[in-house]
Write a protein that holds these residues in place. Structure first.
Motif, PDB file in Angstrom:
ATOM      1  N   PHE A 176     -13.259  23.724 -47.961  1.00  0.00           N
ATOM      2  CA  PHE A 176     -13.163  23.914 -49.407  1.00  0.00           C
ATOM      3  C   PHE A 176     -13.258  22.600 -50.154  1.00  0.00           C
ATOM      4  O   PHE A 176     -13.180  21.514 -49.579  1.00  0.00           O
ATOM      5  N   SER A 191      -6.347  23.344 -50.898  1.00  0.00           N
ATOM      6  CA  SER A 191      -6.817  24.132 -49.765  1.00  0.00           C
ATOM      7  C   SER A 191      -5.857  24.108 -48.578  1.00  0.00           C
ATOM      8  O   SER A 191      -6.100  24.771 -47.581  1.00  0.00           O
ATOM      9  N   GLU A 194      -7.179  27.786 -52.897  1.00  0.00           N
ATOM     10  CA  GLU A 194      -8.112  27.768 -51.775  1.00  0.00           C
ATOM     11  C   GLU A 194      -7.421  27.994 -50.432  1.00  0.00           C
ATOM     12  O   GLU A 194      -8.043  28.474 -49.496  1.00  0.00           O
ATOM     13  N   TYR A 195      -6.126  27.676 -50.327  1.00  0.00           N
ATOM     14  CA  TYR A 195      -5.495  27.907 -49.024  1.00  0.00           C
ATOM     15  C   TYR A 195      -5.370  29.390 -48.732  1.00  0.00           C
ATOM     16  O   TYR A 195      -5.408  29.804 -47.570  1.00  0.00           O
ATOM     17  N   MET A 229      -7.676  31.548 -49.772  1.00  0.00           N
ATOM     18  CA  MET A 229      -9.040  31.902 -49.367  1.00  0.00           C
ATOM     19  C   MET A 229      -9.300  31.496 -47.925  1.00  0.00           C
ATOM     20  O   MET A 229      -9.946  32.222 -47.174  1.00  0.00           O
ATOM     21  N   ALA A 230      -8.783  30.324 -47.551  1.00  0.00           N
ATOM     22  CA  ALA A 230      -8.988  29.868 -46.176  1.00  0.00           C
ATOM     23  C   ALA A 230      -8.398  30.874 -45.197  1.00  0.00           C
ATOM     24  O   ALA A 230      -8.974  31.141 -44.138  1.00  0.00           O
TER      25      ALA A 230
END
Lengths: 333, 310
Positions: free
Chosen positions: A108, A114, B201-202, B204-205
């Motif tokens: 990301f 992320s 985003e984590y 989504m990861a």
């Protein structure tokens, strides 16, 4: 179909993929104001294929739909129209199969968002290993240590929390997590755009090294042409949800055809250009909610003619690359 | 020395943490923390610490009834806060009552917390119709005072229970009613934070590798939304204790055989105009002091955890 062709089959294929987002106001407010639904076409009829062990890069300004393509490529969004195929298998079906899902992963953009701030790095990296049951017990921590070393961190870093790392180190953790599922295909959504220039080079070299060693296939999203040139075999230039030019990266860099690509390349700073006048890219990117008719680039295009305002250009072969432009197709450019 | 600095123990690290530092340097937190501690020790140690057992009818003597508190004429050191109409020691009754009040408060908040967190996570993570239905329900409930909701739930549940079971189950009915009345605030707080975390985003990861929604909510999102909710829980603990006291005062809470602080205040209220003020005033002071201390502690916690106020 011969065996050689099956081995040559693209890892990921997108066929006329379109993604539309509903950005209208809540139903009640919309009905009271008598508005229509507002649809945003983030990606409009995009087609591409990525061959095994290579990198396809997509470049474009912010808001051109690059990240939407990236998210569709790993199945976070479903395409509104068209089809994505992973290893020849329709993507949503491939996602349901754990063995196929394991073979794709994503890196990301924002190294600060992320990584889960409440998890230790060793748990972050171990999550894919546990999810796909690739190891158990002590073997998990061995594998985590191995991955951390592989991305240039030390095994002891697993004890720490993400906030104890710098941006570049966090992106290394992200890469270690992405590699933990032993994928063959990695989608990289602007993996270096949040980093310092010096750190960018380190991360890019790391990614390139990993690609050579592990035979990875990358879909690389970026707005930075210098980064793209360093990374990719093939290149797609996106404008307002459409791919306007696509082909071998070297061919596009040496002889850009689409007027938008030419403007982008001219805007790259380089020493030979010092002091010389540049052609600035005039105007703003139009709203993808109401894209201009015909060619989406015509309001900013120096070559635009009447036809560009009404007829949407088809993608056609032009030399070594494929371009969607009337000027190139009809030779007035 | 090098060993101690290289790997400080858990206790030493806790002592050095920002929260502990802020606690040690806030006079309000220290005083209210001490007050809450006294209440807890007195309430949960009442079996050992209370001078008398107010539930042991054999030890009560009507000749001891209406004794005034200590410095007054006719008082006895055996009954520091005086006695009530039955000859019960007010101090012991307060200690036992505080225990019941705290049990009801904690259990009700635990219930509101689990309900609110679960529904808030669902609403925030799935959005759409789930979100709309759950949040409109919360809005409707928030438009009534929580005490009214607790009264309503209490009344309905009582009506549904068989007559014989009512007294035995009253404690649980009360906890249920107060817990139901307080879930929307927690759900809204959790939903708001979940909406933010869901897009990170984590999350989504985790979705890319196929982690299911329940696992994502429980192990990824929950730890990141818990902070503000715990602060809210602290402040709501005081309010839940007040809810219980109010219901008991109105005669809808715990029966006189299981007196909470509210029941004690209500009982003592009958003797207020005959001059026996201590029967109602001492439980009142303890209730007000305890709730104030818990609220101040909650306020301090909110400020201590707010990074913008550091």
């Amino acid at each position: 179909m011969s065996d050689a062709m099956a081995a040559d089959r693209p890892v990921l294929e997108a066929e006329h993929v379109t993604r539309v987002f509903d950005v209208s106001r809540p139903m009640l407010a919309r009905l009271m104001a008598g508005e229509k639904k507002r649809m945003l076409r983030a990606v409009d009829d995009a087609s591409f294929a990525i061959r095994r062990g290579t990198t396809l890069s997509l470049v474009g300004e912010s808001g051109c739909g690059k990240s939407t393509v990236a998210r569709m490529a790993v199945g976070l969004y479903a395409p509104s129209a068209g089809a994505m195929r992973f290893e020849g298998c329709e993507l949503s079906a491939a996602r349901r199969d754990a063995a196929l899902r394991r073979r794709m992963n994503m890196i990301f953009q924002d190294p600060y968002a992320s990584l889960n701030p409440r998890w230790r790095v060793r748990d972050i990296v171990a999550e894919p290993i546990r999810a796909f049951r690739l190891a158990r017990g002590a073997a998990v921590s061995e594998r985590v240590a191995e991955l951390l070393v592989q991305v240039g961190l030390s095994a002891a870093d697993g004890q720490k929390y993400p906030h104890e790392f710098s941006g570049g180190q966090r992106q290394r953790v992200s890469i270690a997590r992405a590699l933990a599922s032993e994928p063959e295909f990695l989608v990289c959504d602007e993996p270096t755009s949040a980093l310092d220039v010096s750190v960018q080079a380190q991360i890019l070299n790391l990614m390139k090294g990993l690609q050579e060693r592990l035979g990875l296939t990358y879909l690389f999203i970026s707005h930075n042409l210098a980064v793209v040139r360093h990374m990719s075999e093939r290149l797609g230039v996106m404008y307002l949800g459409r791919i306007v030019e696509m082909g071998k990266a070297e061919a596009i860099f040496s002889k850009p055809q689409h007027p938008y690509t030419r403007l982008l390349l001219e805007a790259i700073p380089d020493l030979e250009m010092v002091g010389r006048a540049r052609t600035p890219v005039g105007g703003e990117v139009p709203s993808p909610i109401a894209p201009p008719p015909g060619c989406a680039f015509h309001p900013r295009c120096p070559l635009a003619r009447e036809k560009c305002r009404s007829v949407r250009p088809e993608t056609a072969r032009a030399g070594e690359v494929e371009v969607a432009c009337h000027a190139v197709a009809e030779g007035w450019g | 020395m090098s060993g101690a600095t290289a790997s400080p123990g858990r206790l030493a690290r806790a002592w050095d943490s920002d929260i502990a530092w802020s606690f040690r340097h806030s006079p309000v937190a220290l005083v209210s923390g001490f007050a809450v501690l006294v209440c807890f020790v007195g309430a949960f140690g009442c079996g050992f610490l209370a001078p008398h057992d107010p539930f042991n009818l054999a030890s009560l003597s009507l000749s001891n009834s209406f004794l005034p508190p200590v410095p007054l004429k006719g008082s006895s050191w055996s009954f520091v806060f005086g006695t009530d109409d039955q000859g019960r020691d007010v101090l012991s009754a307060i200690m036992y009552g505080t225990r019941i009040s705290l049990i009801v408060g904690f259990a009700a908040i635990a219930m509101a917390l689990s309900l609110g967190i679960a529904l808030g996570l669902l609403a925030g993570y799935f959005g759409g119709v789930t979100d709309a239905v759950l949040m409109r329900a919360a809005d409707v409930q928030l438009s009534f005072p929580s005490l009214l909701i607790a009264l309503l739930v209490d009344g309905i549940v009582r009506a549904l229970l068989p007559r014989g079971a009512q007294n035995a189950l009253e404690l649980y009915v009360l906890i249920f009613a107060i817990g139901i009345a307080r879930w929307p605030q927690f759900a809204r707080t959790v939903r708001g934070s979940t909406l933010v975390e869901r897009g990170r985003e984590y999350v989504m990861a985790a979705r890319v590798i196929g982690i299911g929604p329940v696992r994502i909510m429980a192990s990824h999102i929950l730890p990141n939304v818990l902070g503000p909710v715990l602060v809210l829980a602290t402040i709501n603990l005081g309010l839940a204790i007040l809810d219980e006291a109010t219901l008991s005062f109105l005669g809808l809470g715990l029966p006189p055989t299981q007196p909470s602080l509210g029941t004690l205040i209500s009982n003592g209220n009958n003797f207020l105009y005959s001059g026996d003020w201590w029967i109602t005033v001492f439980p009142g002071i303890v209730l007000a002091g305890m709730v104030l201390a818990i609220n101040l502690l909650g306020d301090w916690l909110r400020d201590a955890l707010n990074p913008r106020l550091r």
